[in-house]
Design an enzyme around this catalytic site. Structure first.
Site, PDB file in Angstrom:
ATOM      1  N   HIS A  57     -13.221  35.445  34.965  1.00 26.27           N
ATOM      2  CA  HIS A  57     -12.730  36.824  35.045  1.00 26.27           C
ATOM      3  C   HIS A  57     -13.371  37.672  36.133  1.00 26.27           C
ATOM      4  O   HIS A  57     -12.957  38.803  36.361  1.00 26.27           O
ATOM      5  CB  HIS A  57     -12.942  37.543  33.706  1.00 26.27           C
ATOM      6  CG  HIS A  57     -14.359  37.971  33.511  1.00 26.27           C
ATOM      7  ND1 HIS A  57     -15.371  37.078  33.279  1.00 26.27           N
ATOM      8  CD2 HIS A  57     -14.947  39.194  33.544  1.00 26.27           C
ATOM      9  CE1 HIS A  57     -16.510  37.726  33.159  1.00 26.27           C
ATOM     10  NE2 HIS A  57     -16.290  39.017  33.318  1.00 26.27           N
TER      11      HIS A  57
HETATM   12  N1  UDP Z   1     -16.105  36.574  24.797  1.00 32.37           N
HETATM   13  C1  UDP Z   1     -15.410  36.662  23.613  1.00 32.37           C
HETATM   14  N2  UDP Z   1     -14.086  36.330  23.597  1.00 32.37           N
HETATM   15  C2  UDP Z   1     -13.430  35.893  24.712  1.00 32.37           C
HETATM   16  C3  UDP Z   1     -14.166  35.789  25.920  1.00 32.37           C
HETATM   17  C4  UDP Z   1     -15.505  36.148  25.933  1.00 32.37           C
HETATM   18  O1  UDP Z   1     -15.977  37.015  22.574  1.00 32.37           O
HETATM   19  O2  UDP Z   1     -12.233  35.620  24.642  1.00 32.37           O
HETATM   20  C5  UDP Z   1     -17.520  36.956  24.805  1.00 32.37           C
HETATM   21  C6  UDP Z   1     -18.447  35.912  25.371  1.00 32.37           C
HETATM   22  O3  UDP Z   1     -18.842  35.041  24.386  1.00 32.37           O
HETATM   23  C7  UDP Z   1     -19.580  36.733  25.912  1.00 32.37           C
HETATM   24  C8  UDP Z   1     -18.949  38.028  26.289  1.00 32.37           C
HETATM   25  O4  UDP Z   1     -17.666  38.064  25.662  1.00 32.37           O
HETATM   26  O5  UDP Z   1     -20.517  37.022  24.929  1.00 32.37           O
HETATM   27  C9  UDP Z   1     -18.892  38.038  27.769  1.00 32.37           C
HETATM   28  O6  UDP Z   1     -17.968  38.848  28.240  1.00 32.37           O
HETATM   29  P1  UDP Z   1     -17.414  38.687  29.690  1.00 32.37           P
HETATM   30  O7  UDP Z   1     -17.401  37.275  30.071  1.00 32.37           O
HETATM   31  O8  UDP Z   1     -16.158  39.468  29.682  1.00 32.37           O
HETATM   32  O9  UDP Z   1     -18.458  39.521  30.555  1.00 32.37           O
HETATM   33  P2  UDP Z   1     -19.801  39.199  31.309  1.00 32.37           P
HETATM   34  O10 UDP Z   1     -20.773  38.611  30.362  1.00 32.37           O
HETATM   35  O11 UDP Z   1     -19.492  38.314  32.465  1.00 32.37           O
HETATM   36  O12 UDP Z   1     -20.246  40.538  31.787  1.00 32.37           O
END
Ligand code: UDP
Length: 353
Positions: A202
């Protein structure tokens, strides 16, 4: 001690779930949650508040789907209004999103002390909006809770040394706590009997570049068709970009899932392929290797240990990173012992009330 907590994006809901639980055990802490609306869709927001028992936000700002500048500016304005009404002792922000920097800036302009959880992370790529958010937020924060010694060292290099504490990673607390509740129902809807690799993509630097996004999807198709089934909960941003690109996807795509389901999917996977910051670590918490589709990572401890590997967006690189032999993960304690949130809550009361 009155704390206004700013959340807006999915990983912040997960961090807030752990920390708000710790705060709720301490009578002298009164927490007010502000939801900026940065992530608003049912599967990206409401489900987290509902299933993780996060206190209902007192303020919901509904600010989303705008350019970075417009989004941050509107948040800044609205958060300032709230801070003038609530007059808290502290503003608490998590991580590195537009909600983080807007909350921190609003507080700073009113001389309200800022607590930054997940301080000191650096990817050293200033083209990532998250990197700018991290650096500015750390610079103006009063109390900085770092997940590891490396993040403390990063801050020290920038001259930030006062009120810096290593407390471990609050996401570790969340993953272990919610795993223990064992409430996922995803196996009723999805066939998880065959071995599979879990993937999420993403980050703007991957989704907003057609060549990169095409390389990633072709690489994942190749893994799925020649090595092992791939399952991807699809982020709305990636979904939109893929529709524009019109590229065929051979692997299994599902809607974004709630946290219980996500934990179940990670736990039962064979390995993880992602550009997500949170998922890189959660893979490790559940002792899964992770191929990180990024040029740099702020979670360097895991790549240094050899558990995670960085990988380009080239389809052949992705395939070879996925099939190559991996280092077995024996313990999951690099980011603390999953009691970070209680440590933070206690420290705040002991040292700052
Ligand atoms: N996550 C979730 N459902 C999904 C995709 C991600 O619960 O369909 C959780 C994932 O386990 C992690 C968090 O969302 O804990 C991460 O979010 P994202 O990847 O959007 O953001 P980043 O961590 O890169 O900032």
């Amino acid at each position: 001690m009155k704390i206004v907590t700013i959340v807006g994006a999915r990983p912040q809901f997960i961090k807030a779930a752990a920390v708000s639980r710790a705060f709720s055990k301490i009578n002298s802490i009164k927490e007010i949650i502000v939801h900026t609306g940065q992530h608003f869709d049912e599967n990206m927001s409401k489900v987290f508040f509902d299933e993780m028992d996060i206190p209902v936000p007192k303020y919901a700002l509904d600010i989303s789907s705008l350019s970075h500048g417009a989004m941050t500016g509107r948040m800044l304005e609205k958060i300032e209004e709230i801070l003038l009404i609530e007059s808290p002792d502290f503003v608490l922000v998590y991580g590195d999103t537009n909600s983080t920097i807007a909350g921190a800036l609003a507080a700073s302009k009113l001389h309200i002390r800022i607590i930054h959880i997940e301080a000191g992370l650096r990817s050293y790529n200033m083209l990532m909006p998250e990197e700018v958010n991290r650096i500015v937020t750390d610079r103006i924060s009063t109390i900085l809770f770092c997940p590891s010694e490396q993040s403390v060292a990063n801050l020290k290099k920038e001259g930030v040394v006062e009120n810096v504490f290593v407390c471990g990673d609050v996401m570790h607390d969340a993953s272990i706590y919610y795993q223990g509740l064992n409430r996922s129902k995803i196996k009723n809807n999805l066939n998880l009997n065959d071995k599979y690799i879990l993937s999420t993509i993403h980050r703007a630097e991957n989704t907003d570049d057609k060549v990169k996004l095409a390389g990633i999807i072709t690489g994942l198709n190749k893994v799925n068709n020649n090595y092992m089934k791939v399952i991807m909960p699809l982020h709305p941003r990636t979904k939109f970009k893929l529709q524009e690109l019109g590229i065929d996807i051979d692997f299994e795509v599902i809607d974004p899932v709630g946290y219980f389901d996500m934990i179940h999917l990670i736990e039962n996977s064979n390995q993880v392929i992602t550009d997500s910051g949170g998922l890189q670590k959660e893979a490790y918490f559940f002792k899964k290797n992770c191929v990180v589709i990024r040029d740099q990572t702020e979670w360097v401890e895991l790549t240094d240990a050899g558990y995670n590997v960085l990988c380009s967006t080239d389809e052949n690189d992705i395939y070879s990173c996925v099939v190559s032999e991996k280092l077995e993960i024996c313990d999951n304690l690099i980011y603390g012992d999953s009691n970070s949130s209680d440590r933070i809550a206690n420290l705040l009361v002991e040292k700052f009330s």
